[in-house]
Design a protein around this motif. Structure first.
Motif, mmCIF file in Angstrom:
data_model
loop_
_atom_site.group_PDB
_atom_site.id
_atom_site.type_symbol
_atom_site.label_atom_id
_atom_site.label_comp_id
_atom_site.label_asym_id
_atom_site.label_seq_id
_atom_site.Cartn_x
_atom_site.Cartn_y
_atom_site.Cartn_z
ATOM 1 N N ASP A 203 40.439 -26.306 -13.565
ATOM 2 C CA ASP A 203 40.771 -27.726 -13.417
ATOM 3 C C ASP A 203 42.065 -28.239 -13.692
ATOM 4 N N ILE A 204 42.623 -28.755 -12.513
ATOM 5 C CA ILE A 204 44.110 -29.031 -12.598
ATOM 6 C C ILE A 204 44.266 -30.678 -12.878
ATOM 7 N N ASN A 205 44.794 -30.736 -14.395
ATOM 8 C CA ASN A 205 45.188 -32.068 -14.832
ATOM 9 C C ASN A 205 44.039 -33.242 -14.858
ATOM 10 N N GLY A 206 42.685 -32.674 -14.306
ATOM 11 C CA GLY A 206 41.776 -33.757 -14.441
ATOM 12 C C GLY A 206 41.658 -34.401 -13.084
ATOM 13 N N GLU A 207 42.675 -33.907 -12.206
ATOM 14 C CA GLU A 207 42.656 -34.464 -10.822
ATOM 15 C C GLU A 207 41.651 -33.745 -9.848
ATOM 16 N N GLU A 208 41.569 -32.505 -9.780
ATOM 17 C CA GLU A 208 40.915 -31.735 -8.873
ATOM 18 C C GLU A 208 40.465 -30.387 -9.507
ATOM 19 N N THR A 209 39.242 -29.828 -9.171
ATOM 20 C CA THR A 209 38.602 -28.789 -9.536
ATOM 21 C C THR A 209 38.610 -27.674 -8.303
ATOM 22 N N VAL A 210 39.415 -26.379 -8.725
ATOM 23 C CA VAL A 210 39.509 -25.506 -7.654
ATOM 24 C C VAL A 210 38.769 -24.244 -7.934
ATOM 25 N N TYR B 232 48.308 -11.711 -9.099
ATOM 26 C CA TYR B 232 49.791 -12.275 -8.943
ATOM 27 C C TYR B 232 50.363 -12.979 -10.141
ATOM 28 N N SER B 233 49.442 -13.760 -10.882
ATOM 29 C CA SER B 233 49.616 -14.734 -11.957
ATOM 30 C C SER B 233 49.639 -13.992 -13.286
ATOM 31 N N GLU B 234 50.903 -13.552 -14.038
ATOM 32 C CA GLU B 234 50.809 -13.212 -15.255
ATOM 33 C C GLU B 234 49.921 -14.219 -16.321
ATOM 34 N N THR B 235 50.176 -15.427 -15.965
ATOM 35 C CA THR B 235 49.686 -16.460 -16.980
ATOM 36 C C THR B 235 48.226 -16.336 -17.024
ATOM 37 N N SER C 90 48.307 -20.933 -4.904
ATOM 38 C CA SER C 90 47.205 -19.931 -4.568
ATOM 39 C C SER C 90 47.044 -19.501 -3.199
ATOM 40 N N ARG C 91 47.662 -20.339 -2.134
ATOM 41 C CA ARG C 91 47.907 -19.858 -0.761
ATOM 42 C C ARG C 91 48.597 -18.650 -0.821
ATOM 43 N N PHE C 92 49.807 -18.876 -1.550
ATOM 44 C CA PHE C 92 50.860 -17.643 -1.642
ATOM 45 C C PHE C 92 49.985 -16.359 -2.051
ATOM 46 N N CYS C 93 49.126 -16.366 -3.145
ATOM 47 C CA CYS C 93 48.325 -15.401 -3.551
ATOM 48 C C CYS C 93 47.176 -14.658 -2.477
ATOM 49 N N TYR C 94 46.590 -15.768 -1.749
ATOM 50 C CA TYR C 94 45.510 -15.358 -0.945
ATOM 51 C C TYR C 94 45.958 -14.958 0.521
ATOM 52 N N SER C 95 47.502 -15.084 0.672
ATOM 53 C CA SER C 95 48.028 -14.669 1.866
ATOM 54 C C SER C 95 48.669 -13.513 1.753
ATOM 55 N N VAL D 270 60.005 -25.776 -1.855
ATOM 56 C CA VAL D 270 60.626 -24.987 -2.926
ATOM 57 C C VAL D 270 60.476 -25.476 -4.158
ATOM 58 N N VAL D 271 60.505 -26.882 -4.386
ATOM 59 C CA VAL D 271 60.482 -27.455 -5.972
ATOM 60 C C VAL D 271 59.335 -27.234 -6.299
ATOM 61 N N PHE D 272 58.128 -27.612 -5.709
ATOM 62 C CA PHE D 272 56.833 -27.671 -6.250
ATOM 63 C C PHE D 272 56.375 -25.857 -6.247
ATOM 64 N N LEU D 273 56.663 -25.215 -5.465
ATOM 65 C CA LEU D 273 56.566 -23.733 -5.367
ATOM 66 C C LEU D 273 57.276 -23.126 -6.553
ATOM 67 N N HIS D 274 58.573 -23.451 -6.889
ATOM 68 C CA HIS D 274 59.220 -22.688 -8.119
ATOM 69 C C HIS D 274 58.800 -23.361 -9.322
ATOM 70 N N CYS D 275 58.280 -24.466 -9.477
ATOM 71 C CA CYS D 275 57.923 -25.053 -10.833
ATOM 72 C C CYS D 275 56.416 -24.682 -11.079
ATOM 73 N N ALA D 276 55.605 -24.506 -10.023
ATOM 74 C CA ALA D 276 54.234 -23.903 -10.199
ATOM 75 C C ALA D 276 54.245 -22.293 -10.634
ATOM 76 N N ALA D 277 55.281 -21.830 -9.948
ATOM 77 C CA ALA D 277 55.393 -20.141 -10.028
ATOM 78 C C ALA D 277 55.913 -19.937 -11.548
#
Length: 513
Positions: free
Chosen positions: A10-17, A27-30, A63-68, A79-86
């Motif tokens: 659940d992403i910030n209550g906006e969308e569920t993936v 890929y994600s240590e978190t 997620s697309r980075f991990c799946y690809s 790059v801004v969104f990717l960097h902060c999310a990563a």
């Protein structure tokens, strides 16, 4: 082979993936830390993120980075969104690529830099966005600095309202040249409007520190204020105006039009901006007071005030002008003439206190006034509108007049003006002197009167001598009249002095006709 979606995010209550936890955890240590041993189990799990930077859009990029299998291209647009999310997800492979991309920031285009800053604005909850924004802003200002095709001084002067090109560009070629010069300097005005006020403040500070042309910065500030005010709330308008004033304050004074400052002043008075910014604005106006007009100074008084015009602010303007360092004689005379016009304009106001009016009369040094004609007329109007003044208050006003700086007509008018007669109240020290004076014989009194008149230096010029003699005659006439009045009042004074209280003004004689 179908991939199992056994992780619900659940992403910030906006969308569920729905994702495969083994792929994403690779890929994600978190997520590995959050899920622990459950990452290898077969059960379905759910994770809720309430403060994910960039929301569902940036999570989808990671997620697309991990799946690809790490094949997603990192570019200025993402790059801004990717960097902060990563950073949030602790995806080290993405961070390596985003940091490499940011190393090339100096080579990004203007639209790419501006887009990156807009994305940083959307990442308010991310601490990483601040450091990225600083790099992007620095690159943006540098890009702007080197993008201007003409030299700042020549182009800016061409766009100045005082330039000959601006005033005399009648032929089509010169007009087109003027438009092109201004366009090369101001093309970025509208594009920067997409940035938040906080980012604009940073942008302006960088421009000032890099010595960007002050005239262009000044024009941008007034343009920014005008456009942003259309849709801003009162609180936003207040902050915008404070930013404009604080930035204008550090610019070269020659690049900040006096007329525009008075426009800002009227807005500031209605918005109740902070005291610091208001003081800066008043000082800026005061330093250019010689360029102001009477209409500029006729600022309506605050709502809770009874008088018509805001006299206090004009007093502060003038003091700022006088305290601003060495002033040329022509500048001082302009301000003196302007203040005299202002005094004549506000004199009929029945609510203007005599102390405030006196402050205006004595505001500029008398040496700056070649004539006291305006002052005489102003005092005459003020006495007409304020019939309830005490003799002492009237005396204080009239003492500001210089007889030598009045025309022959004004002198004659004054001698017949009832408002300028019967007003002089003596202070105790003068009363003692006049008591001794009244006890003398008429011949001795006349000798004293002549001795009190200032000495006249014979210059040989008949006109100057004539004016001096007229002045002496006027003074002798006034003193003789006072003397005659004193003689008739002394007996009354002596009788009352025994019964009057100490310091009482009732026992004091009046010089009147």
């Amino acid at each position: 082979m179908e991939v199992c979606s056994d992780l619900e995010v659940d992403i910030n209550g906006e969308e569920t993936v729905f994702l495969n936890k083994r792929i994403i955890c690779k890929y994600s240590e978190t997520l590995r830390k959050l899920l622990g041993k459950s990452a290898c189990s077969n059960g379905n799990l759910k994770v809720i993120f309430n403060d994910f930077p960039g929301g569902a859009e940036s999570f989808e990029l990671v997620s697309r980075f991990c799946y690809s299998n790490g094949q997603l291209s990192v570019m200025p647009s993402n790059v801004v969104f990717l960097h902060c999310a990563a950073k949030f997800m602790e995806v080290s492979k993405v961070l390596e690529q985003t940091e490499k991309c940011m190393e090339e920031i100096r080579y990004w285009s203007w639209p790419e830099l501006l887009l990156g800053l807009k994305q940083c604005q959307e990442l308010e909850t991310s601490s990483e966005a601040d450091s990225l924004a600083a790099k992007l802003m620095d690159a943006l200002v540098e890009k702007l600095f080197f993008t201007v095709e003409v030299s700042p001084s020549s182009a800016a002067s061409a766009c100045s309202p005082d330039s000959s090109l601006f005033r005399f560009s009648c032929d089509s070629k010169s007009t087109e040249s003027f438009k092109n010069s201004c366009a090369r300097l101001t093309w970025w005005f509208d594009e920067v409007l997409v940035l938040s006020l906080g980012f604009v403040e940073t942008f302006l500070k960088l421009m000032v520190s890099r010595r960007f042309d002050n005239l262009v910065i000044s024009r941008f500030l007034f343009y920014y204020q005008k456009v942003k005010f259309c849709s801003a709330s009162s609180a936003e308008k207040r902050r915008i105006l404070e930013t404009v004033i604080d930035t204008l304050c550090v610019l070269d004074r020659s690049c900040v039009p006096c007329k525009s400052l008075f426009g800002v002043l009227r807005l500031a008075l209605g918005l109740n901006i902070n005291k610091s910014s208001m003081n800066k604005l008043e000082v800026m106006i005061g330093q250019q007071l010689d360029q102001a007009t009477l209409d500029n100074l006729l600022v309506p008084s605050p709502l809770k005030s009874s008088h018509l015009y805001y006299v206090n602010i004009v007093l502060r303007f003038t003091k700022a002008f006088l305290e601003g360092g060495a002033r040329g004689g022509s500048q001082l005379k302009k301000v003196s003439s302007l203040i005299d016009q202002y005094i004549a304009e506000v004199a009929p106001d029945p609510c203007l206190k005599p102390s405030k009016f006196l402050s205006l009369l004595t505001l500029v040094p008398d040496s700056a006034r070649e004539s006291h004609e305006e002052i005489y007329r102003a005092i005459d109007m003020y006495l007409e509108a304020h019939t309830g003044l005490t003799n002492g208050e009237k005396l204080n006003l009239i003492r500001t007049l210089s007889y030598e700086k009045l025309s022959v007509e004004s002198r004659a008018h004054m001698s017949q003006n009832p408002k300028f007669q019967a007003i002089e109240t003596l202070i105790p020290q003068e009363a003692k002197m006049m008591r001794r004076f009244a006890d003398q014989s008429p011949d001795e009194q006349r000798k004293q009167l002549i001795l009190r008149v200032e000495k006249v230096e014979i210059s040989g010029e008949s006109e100057n001598l004539k004016e001096h003699i007229e002045g002496i005659q006027w003074r002798v006439m006034e003193l003789e009249r006072a003397c005659l009045k004193m003689q008739t009042q002394m007996e009354v004074i002596k009788k009352r002095s025994k019964n009057s209280s100490k310091g009482s003004n009732r026992s004091l004689p009046k010089l009147c006709s």
